[in-house]
Write an enzyme that holds these catalytic residues in place. Sequence first.
Site, short mmCIF file in Angstrom:
data_model
loop_
_atom_site.label_atom_id
_atom_site.label_comp_id
_atom_site.label_asym_id
_atom_site.label_seq_id
_atom_site.Cartn_x
_atom_site.Cartn_y
_atom_site.Cartn_z
CD GLU A 72 -2.37 -35.49 54.42
OE1 GLU A 72 -3.53 -35.91 54.47
OE2 GLU A 72 -1.56 -35.56 55.37
CB CYS A 98 -6.79 -33.94 59.28
SG CYS A 98 -5.42 -32.76 59.09
#
Length: 156
Positions: A72, A98
């Site tokens: 990401e 996360c």
Amino acid sequence: MSRIPWDQYFMAQSVLLSSRSTCQRLMVGATIVRDKRVIANGYNGSVSGDDHCLDHGCYMEDGHCLRTIHAEMNALLQCAKFGVQTAGAEVYVTHFPCLQCTKMLIQAGITKIYYLHDYHNHPYAQKLIKQNQVDLVKVELPSNLFSGLAQNLLDH
């Protein structure tokens, strides 16, 4: 053969991207999309020019690989590097982001997170997603998606 839905189409791209990961502890791919167009993508791996986990092993500290930039983050950094706006975009990621990636995605203006696999779904990440009214969608891919596509390509 019918066309696959958009969420499966973009998620399949993220799955393919994950095969480029250089840290094999968890191979992750991410695709950022705006208006049904890919604007960036990323996979988890080392900083450009640094050693790769595949070649030198993971650089572990407190249960985390310090060498790895998450998929990401790599996709968001690609947008920053090339001046592509992320506000109002969506992300397709192979694993639930996360906590740090969740914060970055929200801060970058991502409005929807699609994910394929649950992975340490941190309660605070979930709270931030809800608090910031980011849509969260778990995508299911047909188990034969890639074999069916490969066979279709071979037949033509």
